[in-house]
Scaffold this motif. Structure first.
Motif, PDB file in Angstrom:
ATOM      1  N   LEU A   1       0.833  -1.198   0.000  1.00  0.00           N
ATOM      2  CA  LEU A   1       0.000   0.000   0.000  1.00  0.00           C
ATOM      3  C   LEU A   1       0.866   1.247   0.000  1.00  0.00           C
ATOM      4  O   LEU A   1       1.888   1.299   0.671  1.00  0.00           O
ATOM      5  CB  LEU A   1      -0.924  -0.008   1.208  1.00  0.00           C
ATOM      6  N   GLY A   2       0.447   2.221  -0.780  1.00  0.00           N
ATOM      7  CA  GLY A   2       1.185   3.473  -0.833  1.00  0.00           C
ATOM      8  C   GLY A   2       1.032   4.119  -2.188  1.00  0.00           C
ATOM      9  O   GLY A   2       0.345   3.616  -3.078  1.00  0.00           O
ATOM     10  N   SER A   3       1.706   5.231  -2.358  1.00  0.00           N
ATOM     11  CA  SER A   3       1.642   5.992  -3.602  1.00  0.00           C
ATOM     12  C   SER A   3       2.367   5.253  -4.724  1.00  0.00           C
ATOM     13  O   SER A   3       3.098   4.289  -4.480  1.00  0.00           O
ATOM     14  CB  SER A   3       2.288   7.367  -3.400  1.00  0.00           C
ATOM     15  N   ILE A   4       2.203   5.750  -5.936  1.00  0.00           N
ATOM     16  CA  ILE A   4       2.902   5.150  -7.068  1.00  0.00           C
ATOM     17  C   ILE A   4       4.420   5.295  -6.899  1.00  0.00           C
ATOM     18  O   ILE A   4       5.176   4.385  -7.225  1.00  0.00           O
ATOM     19  CB  ILE A   4       2.412   5.740  -8.412  1.00  0.00           C
ATOM     20  N   ALA A   5       4.868   6.435  -6.355  1.00  0.00           N
ATOM     21  CA  ALA A   5       6.301   6.625  -6.099  1.00  0.00           C
ATOM     22  C   ALA A   5       6.802   5.586  -5.091  1.00  0.00           C
ATOM     23  O   ALA A   5       7.874   5.003  -5.264  1.00  0.00           O
ATOM     24  CB  ALA A   5       6.565   8.037  -5.592  1.00  0.00           C
ATOM     25  N   HIS A   6       6.024   5.361  -4.052  1.00  0.00           N
ATOM     26  CA  HIS A   6       6.406   4.354  -3.056  1.00  0.00           C
ATOM     27  C   HIS A   6       6.480   2.973  -3.708  1.00  0.00           C
ATOM     28  O   HIS A   6       7.418   2.212  -3.470  1.00  0.00           O
ATOM     29  CB  HIS A   6       5.412   4.342  -1.888  1.00  0.00           C
ATOM     30  N   GLY A   7       5.499   2.647  -4.539  1.00  0.00           N
ATOM     31  CA  GLY A   7       5.503   1.361  -5.227  1.00  0.00           C
ATOM     32  C   GLY A   7       6.715   1.202  -6.134  1.00  0.00           C
ATOM     33  O   GLY A   7       7.326   0.132  -6.191  1.00  0.00           O
ATOM     34  N   ARG A   8       7.068   2.259  -6.858  1.00  0.00           N
ATOM     35  CA  ARG A   8       8.249   2.205  -7.729  1.00  0.00           C
ATOM     36  C   ARG A   8       9.500   1.944  -6.889  1.00  0.00           C
ATOM     37  O   ARG A   8      10.300   1.061  -7.202  1.00  0.00           O
ATOM     38  CB  ARG A   8       8.409   3.512  -8.507  1.00  0.00           C
ATOM     39  N   ASN A   9       9.683   2.732  -5.826  1.00  0.00           N
ATOM     40  CA  ASN A   9      10.865   2.569  -4.973  1.00  0.00           C
ATOM     41  C   ASN A   9      10.896   1.181  -4.322  1.00  0.00           C
ATOM     42  O   ASN A   9      11.954   0.547  -4.252  1.00  0.00           O
ATOM     43  CB  ASN A   9      10.905   3.661  -3.899  1.00  0.00           C
ATOM     44  N   PHE A  10       9.761   0.726  -3.862  1.00  0.00           N
ATOM     45  CA  PHE A  10       9.652  -0.593  -3.229  1.00  0.00           C
ATOM     46  C   PHE A  10      10.102  -1.682  -4.209  1.00  0.00           C
ATOM     47  O   PHE A  10      10.894  -2.564  -3.863  1.00  0.00           O
ATOM     48  CB  PHE A  10       8.198  -0.822  -2.788  1.00  0.00           C
ATOM     49  N   GLY A  11       9.601  -1.629  -5.436  1.00  0.00           N
ATOM     50  CA  GLY A  11       9.957  -2.629  -6.435  1.00  0.00           C
ATOM     51  C   GLY A  11      11.422  -2.569  -6.835  1.00  0.00           C
ATOM     52  O   GLY A  11      12.089  -3.601  -6.968  1.00  0.00           O
ATOM     53  N   ILE A  12      11.937  -1.369  -7.015  1.00  0.00           N
ATOM     54  CA  ILE A  12      13.334  -1.203  -7.426  1.00  0.00           C
ATOM     55  C   ILE A  12      14.276  -1.706  -6.339  1.00  0.00           C
ATOM     56  O   ILE A  12      15.286  -2.352  -6.629  1.00  0.00           O
ATOM     57  CB  ILE A  12      13.617   0.258  -7.808  1.00  0.00           C
ATOM     58  N   LYS A  13      13.951  -1.443  -5.072  1.00  0.00           N
ATOM     59  CA  LYS A  13      14.786  -1.951  -3.977  1.00  0.00           C
ATOM     60  C   LYS A  13      14.888  -3.469  -4.011  1.00  0.00           C
ATOM     61  O   LYS A  13      15.901  -4.041  -3.635  1.00  0.00           O
ATOM     62  CB  LYS A  13      14.201  -1.522  -2.623  1.00  0.00           C
ATOM     63  N   ARG A  14      13.853  -4.129  -4.464  1.00  0.00           N
ATOM     64  CA  ARG A  14      13.825  -5.588  -4.497  1.00  0.00           C
ATOM     65  C   ARG A  14      14.370  -6.182  -5.796  1.00  0.00           C
ATOM     66  O   ARG A  14      14.525  -7.380  -5.911  1.00  0.00           O
ATOM     67  CB  ARG A  14      12.405  -6.084  -4.240  1.00  0.00           C
ATOM     68  N   ALA A  15      14.634  -5.335  -6.758  1.00  0.00           N
ATOM     69  CA  ALA A  15      15.151  -5.796  -8.046  1.00  0.00           C
ATOM     70  C   ALA A  15      16.547  -6.396  -7.870  1.00  0.00           C
ATOM     71  O   ALA A  15      17.386  -5.834  -7.179  1.00  0.00           O
ATOM     72  CB  ALA A  15      15.187  -4.640  -9.035  1.00  0.00           C
ATOM     73  N   LYS A  16      16.770  -7.518  -8.511  1.00  0.00           N
ATOM     74  CA  LYS A  16      18.041  -8.237  -8.385  1.00  0.00           C
ATOM     75  C   LYS A  16      19.100  -7.754  -9.366  1.00  0.00           C
ATOM     76  O   LYS A  16      20.283  -8.049  -9.187  1.00  0.00           O
ATOM     77  CB  LYS A  16      17.815  -9.730  -8.645  1.00  0.00           C
ATOM     78  N   PHE A  17      18.703  -7.038 -10.417  1.00  0.00           N
ATOM     79  CA  PHE A  17      19.629  -6.773 -11.499  1.00  0.00           C
ATOM     80  C   PHE A  17      19.960  -5.295 -11.644  1.00  0.00           C
ATOM     81  O   PHE A  17      19.200  -4.430 -11.179  1.00  0.00           O
ATOM     82  CB  PHE A  17      19.079  -7.379 -12.789  1.00  0.00           C
ATOM     83  N   PRO A  18      21.100  -4.967 -12.275  1.00  0.00           N
ATOM     84  CA  PRO A  18      21.605  -3.584 -12.281  1.00  0.00           C
ATOM     85  C   PRO A  18      20.877  -2.625 -13.201  1.00  0.00           C
ATOM     86  O   PRO A  18      20.982  -1.415 -13.025  1.00  0.00           O
ATOM     87  CB  PRO A  18      23.068  -3.743 -12.725  1.00  0.00           C
ATOM     88  N   ILE A  19      20.133  -3.138 -14.171  1.00  0.00           N
ATOM     89  CA  ILE A  19      19.375  -2.266 -15.073  1.00  0.00           C
ATOM     90  C   ILE A  19      17.898  -2.413 -14.733  1.00  0.00           C
ATOM     91  O   ILE A  19      17.370  -3.522 -14.649  1.00  0.00           O
ATOM     92  CB  ILE A  19      19.597  -2.635 -16.558  1.00  0.00           C
ATOM     93  N   ILE A  20      17.229  -1.276 -14.555  1.00  0.00           N
ATOM     94  CA  ILE A  20      15.802  -1.245 -14.242  1.00  0.00           C
ATOM     95  C   ILE A  20      15.066  -0.663 -15.443  1.00  0.00           C
ATOM     96  O   ILE A  20      15.388   0.437 -15.891  1.00  0.00           O
ATOM     97  CB  ILE A  20      15.504  -0.357 -13.010  1.00  0.00           C
TER      98      ILE A  20
END
Length: 191
Positions: free
Chosen positions: A63-82
């Motif tokens: 739950l949260g804003s779209i910015a929060h969702g983007r940051n949340f997903g990127i923090k969990r990303a395993k790879f160097p290019i997003i």
């Protein structure tokens, strides 16, 4: 070159299937897809869960804003290019391949991918001129990145400080792009 696609969604049952279908037929497959749902109360998550068996996808409900969702997903990303694309979009089959190709050069940190605004409702037709540009007006020197079609190094996202979570509804990707420009980071644009 390993790439994570990060997508945020909220109540996108009408569009998320078309987006995911388009990502599954890419000429360059993502090494992972992360979908962050902001708390949908329709069938969005159920639809996405049906795609998990077909791809390397992880789904989070946060739950949260779209910015929060983007940051949340990127923090969990395993790879160097997003790579980012939004719900409501449909990627051409070579979208990811063209979007990340510039990263073969070490000095590239951000790529802005061109996108065509679509939609048939009166509201969608009304906002097209303000949220997108016609293909013939694409300029490789000034086109501003949008989360509808952009890629960046995860290290660059960290350097910028991520997407501003002070913006709760919209504009987080515009501010992110402004910060890229303000910091003097070169943007490569691809049509």
């Amino acid at each position: 070159m390993k790439v994570s696609i990060v997508i945020t969604v909220l109540n996108e049952e009408e569009t998320v299937g078309r987006l995911l279908d388009s990502l599954l037929i890419q000429t360059k497959k993502a090494d992972e897809m992360i979908v962050v749902d902001g708390g949908s109360n329709d069938k969005t998550v159920e639809i996405i869960n049906g795609y998990q068996k077909k791809s390397v996808m992880r789904v989070f409900i946060e739950l949260g804003s779209i910015a929060h969702g983007r940051n949340f997903g990127i923090k969990r990303a395993k790879f160097p290019i997003i790579a980012q694309i939004d719900a409501g979009c449909v990627a051409k089959a070579d979208w990811l391949e063209k979007l990340i190709d510039p990263f073969q050069r070490r000095d590239v940190e951000v790529v802005a991918g061109f996108y065509v605004m679509t939609g048939d409702s009166a509201l969608q037709r009304a906002v097209k001129p303000f949220l997108g540009i016609p293909r013939e007006q694409f300029t490789p020197d000034t086109f501003l990145p949008s989360a509808r079609s952009m890629a960046f190094k995860k290290s660059t996202w960290k350097k910028i400080g991520g997407f501003s979570e002070k913006l709760e509804i919209t504009g987080e990707d515009t501010l992110f792009s402004y910060n890229i420009i303000k910091m003097g980071i070169k943007i490569v644009r691809v049509k």
